[in-house]
Design a protein around this motif. Structure first.
Motif, PDB file in Angstrom:
ATOM      1  N   ALA A   1       0.829  -1.202   0.000  1.00 18.34           N
ATOM      2  CA  ALA A   1       0.000   0.000   0.000  1.00 18.34           C
ATOM      3  C   ALA A   1       0.865   1.255   0.000  1.00 18.34           C
ATOM      4  CB  ALA A   1      -0.921  -0.011   1.221  1.00 18.34           C
ATOM      5  N   ASP A   2       0.439   2.250  -0.769  1.00 17.49           N
ATOM      6  CA  ASP A   2       1.111   3.555  -0.812  1.00 17.49           C
ATOM      7  C   ASP A   2       2.594   3.421  -1.152  1.00 17.49           C
ATOM      8  OD1 ASP A   2      -1.321   4.824   0.018  1.00 17.49           O
ATOM      9  OD2 ASP A   2      -0.881   4.177   2.060  1.00 17.49           O
ATOM     10  N   GLY A   3       2.889   2.500  -2.051  1.00 16.11           N
ATOM     11  CA  GLY A   3       4.258   2.341  -2.544  1.00 16.11           C
ATOM     12  C   GLY A   3       4.429   3.058  -3.866  1.00 16.11           C
ATOM     13  N   LEU A   4       5.517   2.751  -4.558  1.00 12.58           N
ATOM     14  CA  LEU A   4       5.839   3.386  -5.833  1.00 12.58           C
ATOM     15  C   LEU A   4       6.146   2.323  -6.876  1.00 12.58           C
ATOM     16  CD1 LEU A   4       8.350   6.054  -4.472  1.00 12.58           C
ATOM     17  CD2 LEU A   4       5.974   6.487  -5.104  1.00 12.58           C
ATOM     18  N   VAL A   5       5.645   2.513  -8.069  1.00 14.32           N
ATOM     19  CA  VAL A   5       6.002   1.662  -9.201  1.00 14.32           C
ATOM     20  C   VAL A   5       6.903   2.472 -10.122  1.00 14.32           C
ATOM     21  CG1 VAL A   5       5.165   0.391 -11.211  1.00 14.32           C
ATOM     22  CG2 VAL A   5       3.904   0.284  -9.036  1.00 14.32           C
TER      23      VAL A   5
ATOM     24  N   SER B   1      11.956   6.132   3.954  1.00  9.45           N
ATOM     25  CA  SER B   1      12.148   7.571   4.042  1.00  9.45           C
ATOM     26  C   SER B   1      10.976   8.372   3.482  1.00  9.45           C
ATOM     27  CB  SER B   1      13.411   7.976   3.277  1.00  9.45           C
ATOM     28  OG  SER B   1      13.242   7.737   1.881  1.00  9.45           O
ATOM     29  N   GLY B   2      10.168   7.720   2.628  1.00  8.77           N
ATOM     30  CA  GLY B   2       9.079   8.429   1.989  1.00  8.77           C
ATOM     31  C   GLY B   2       9.499   9.188   0.740  1.00  8.77           C
ATOM     32  N   GLU B   3      10.780   9.152   0.373  1.00 13.67           N
ATOM     33  CA  GLU B   3      11.251   9.855  -0.817  1.00 13.67           C
ATOM     34  C   GLU B   3      10.896   9.071  -2.077  1.00 13.67           C
ATOM     35  OE1 GLU B   3      15.398  10.395  -0.159  1.00 13.67           O
ATOM     36  OE2 GLU B   3      15.128  12.086   1.197  1.00 13.67           O
ATOM     37  N   ASP B   4      10.842   9.772  -3.213  1.00 12.13           N
ATOM     38  CA  ASP B   4      10.438   9.149  -4.467  1.00 12.13           C
ATOM     39  C   ASP B   4      11.597   8.571  -5.268  1.00 12.13           C
ATOM     40  OD1 ASP B   4       7.845   9.817  -3.914  1.00 12.13           O
ATOM     41  OD2 ASP B   4       7.730  11.475  -5.339  1.00 12.13           O
ATOM     42  N   ILE B   5      12.802   9.061  -5.069  1.00 14.35           N
ATOM     43  CA  ILE B   5      13.887   8.792  -6.003  1.00 14.35           C
ATOM     44  C   ILE B   5      15.170   8.438  -5.264  1.00 14.35           C
ATOM     45  CG2 ILE B   5      14.859  11.112  -6.213  1.00 14.35           C
ATOM     46  CD1 ILE B   5      13.912   8.862  -9.165  1.00 14.35           C
TER      47      ILE B   5
ATOM     48  N   LEU C   1      11.431  -1.797   0.991  1.00 13.10           N
ATOM     49  CA  LEU C   1      10.863  -2.958   0.316  1.00 13.10           C
ATOM     50  C   LEU C   1      11.059  -2.803  -1.189  1.00 13.10           C
ATOM     51  CD1 LEU C   1       7.519  -3.394   2.275  1.00 13.10           C
ATOM     52  CD2 LEU C   1       9.497  -4.908   2.354  1.00 13.10           C
ATOM     53  N   PHE C   2      11.495  -3.867  -1.837  1.00 14.09           N
ATOM     54  CA  PHE C   2      11.782  -3.805  -3.265  1.00 14.09           C
ATOM     55  C   PHE C   2      11.275  -5.057  -3.949  1.00 14.09           C
ATOM     56  CE2 PHE C   2      14.700  -4.789  -6.841  1.00 14.09           C
ATOM     57  CZ  PHE C   2      14.346  -3.731  -7.673  1.00 14.09           C
ATOM     58  N   LEU C   3      10.621  -4.868  -5.101  1.00  9.70           N
ATOM     59  CA  LEU C   3      10.117  -6.000  -5.868  1.00  9.70           C
ATOM     60  C   LEU C   3      10.351  -5.768  -7.351  1.00  9.70           C
ATOM     61  CD1 LEU C   3       8.497  -8.629  -6.182  1.00  9.70           C
ATOM     62  CD2 LEU C   3       6.421  -7.244  -6.227  1.00  9.70           C
ATOM     63  N   PRO C   4      11.354  -6.448  -7.940  1.00  9.55           N
ATOM     64  CA  PRO C   4      11.467  -6.403  -9.391  1.00  9.55           C
ATOM     65  C   PRO C   4      10.332  -7.243  -9.971  1.00  9.55           C
ATOM     66  CG  PRO C   4      13.105  -7.889  -8.481  1.00  9.55           C
ATOM     67  CD  PRO C   4      12.387  -7.283  -7.316  1.00  9.55           C
ATOM     68  N   ILE C   5       9.613  -6.702 -10.946  1.00  9.56           N
ATOM     69  CA  ILE C   5       8.490  -7.429 -11.533  1.00  9.56           C
ATOM     70  C   ILE C   5       9.046  -8.348 -12.609  1.00  9.56           C
ATOM     71  CG2 ILE C   5       6.336  -7.182 -12.827  1.00  9.56           C
ATOM     72  CD1 ILE C   5       5.843  -4.623 -11.300  1.00  9.56           C
ATOM     73  N   LEU C   6       8.972  -9.648 -12.369  1.00  9.61           N
ATOM     74  CA  LEU C   6       9.652 -10.641 -13.188  1.00  9.61           C
ATOM     75  C   LEU C   6       8.674 -11.534 -13.940  1.00  9.61           C
ATOM     76  CD1 LEU C   6      12.292 -11.809 -10.546  1.00  9.61           C
ATOM     77  CD2 LEU C   6      12.542 -10.024 -12.262  1.00  9.61           C
ATOM     78  N   ALA C   7       9.179 -12.185 -14.955  1.00  7.10           N
ATOM     79  CA  ALA C   7       8.432 -13.218 -15.664  1.00  7.10           C
ATOM     80  C   ALA C   7       9.415 -14.260 -16.150  1.00  7.10           C
ATOM     81  CB  ALA C   7       7.671 -12.624 -16.840  1.00  7.10           C
ATOM     82  N   GLU C   8       9.189 -15.503 -15.804  1.00  9.00           N
ATOM     83  CA  GLU C   8      10.040 -16.607 -16.233  1.00  9.00           C
ATOM     84  C   GLU C   8      11.494 -16.394 -15.861  1.00  9.00           C
ATOM     85  OE1 GLU C   8       9.312 -17.127 -20.377  1.00  9.00           O
ATOM     86  OE2 GLU C   8       7.222 -17.690 -20.118  1.00  9.00           O
ATOM     87  N   GLY C   9      11.724 -15.821 -14.672  1.00 14.32           N
ATOM     88  CA  GLY C   9      13.078 -15.702 -14.150  1.00 14.32           C
ATOM     89  C   GLY C   9      13.902 -14.569 -14.718  1.00 14.32           C
ATOM     90  N   ALA C  10      13.350 -13.747 -15.578  1.00  6.50           N
ATOM     91  CA  ALA C  10      14.119 -12.647 -16.161  1.00  6.50           C
ATOM     92  C   ALA C  10      13.276 -11.389 -16.153  1.00  6.50           C
ATOM     93  CB  ALA C  10      14.537 -12.985 -17.591  1.00  6.50           C
TER      94      ALA C  10
END
Length: 263
Positions: free
Chosen positions: A43-47, A98-102, A110-119
């Motif tokens: 919630a209230d994260g950044l993409v 920190s609430g910063e954007d950049i 928290l970090f999530l690379p959006i992946l598909a089939e391992g790449a």
């Protein structure tokens, strides 16, 4: 160049970049829902959205930190929607303590690379298409130890004020053009109390460096830090792939505000 002229130069650069970004045409959209784990949304994260044609793909092992081309927020349920021009894009999701954007990740973000089939997947936007990537789960806290230390290409140095004192909380931006207009390609972490920085880039080449203690376009505020390597005449820093060039020191100037020093 006089100090007030240098100030106006930085204002012009920031304003031109902001106008160009705002007028970019949108053609399609991408949406989805980002989850920390099953049943718990980011919630209230950044993409972060990276245009494939504008630079290298984002680094999954944090060898460098590319500045995203678009940033959209997730809502209370972790959902997001981004309007984008035709093209191919990489996506990643972040929730910062920190609430910063950049800027590069900090311990505990928290970090999530959006992946598909391992790449890392390129998402295609074309002909007013609406792409829904569905639920993406698995965001984890970032740890400094996960950062890659081998085969890194970097620029290092110190940021000081006109009296030679270290400047804290300043970011270094890398551009490939001496005009340094618009969005930078890479960004460093903020300097610490010692004023030292490390700017990691994708590969060797010539880079033009600018510093600020805030990120974004628009008019600068009094007290903000600015500067560039070479000051009035930007000088390229050349680095070889896999190497670190040191001693690239930059003097920061405190912006005194529009119209300052006028007679």
């Amino acid at each position: 160049m006089k100090k007030n002229n240098l100030n106006l130069w930085f204002i012009m650069i920031c304003c031109i970049g902001a106008i160009a970004f705002a007028h970019e045409a949108k053609a399609g959209s991408i949406s989805g829902k980002v989850m920390i784990k099953d049943g718990m949304p980011m919630a209230d994260g950044l993409v972060y959205i990276f245009n494939n044609s504008a630079g290298p793909p984002p680094s999954l092992d944090f060898k460098y930190w590319r500045v995203p081309d678009e940033i959209v927020k997730t809502d209370g349920e972790g959902k997001f929607l981004a309007a984008l021009p035709d093209g191919k894009y990489y996506l990643g999701a972040i929730k910062r303590k920190s609430g910063e954007d950049i800027g590069p990740l900090q311990e505990g973000d928290l970090f999530l690379p959006i992946l598909a089939e391992g790449a890392s997947r390129q998402h295609v936007i074309i002909n007013d298409s609406a792409t829904d990537i569905g639920n993406v789960t698995g965001a984890l806290p970032y740890k400094k130890s996960s950062f890659a230390t081998e085969s890194v290409t970097a620029i290092e140095g110190n940021i000081t004020d006109s009296s030679g004192r270290p400047v804290e909380n300043t970011m270094i931006f890398a551009f490939t053009s001496p005009a340094m207009i618009g969005k930078p390609l890479f960004i460093s972490e903020k300097t610490g109390k010692d004023g030292r920085y490390t700017l990691r880039v994708y590969q060797g080449g010539k880079y033009y460096l600018k510093i600020r203690n805030v990120y974004g376009g628009g008019t600068m505020k009094a007290g903000e830090i600015m500067g560039s390597y070479g000051q009035a005449v930007p000088v390229a820093v050349e680095v070889k792939t896999g190497a670190t060039i040191k001693g690239i020191n930059i003097t920061g100037i405190s912006f005194s505000g529009p119209g300052a020093n006028k007679k």
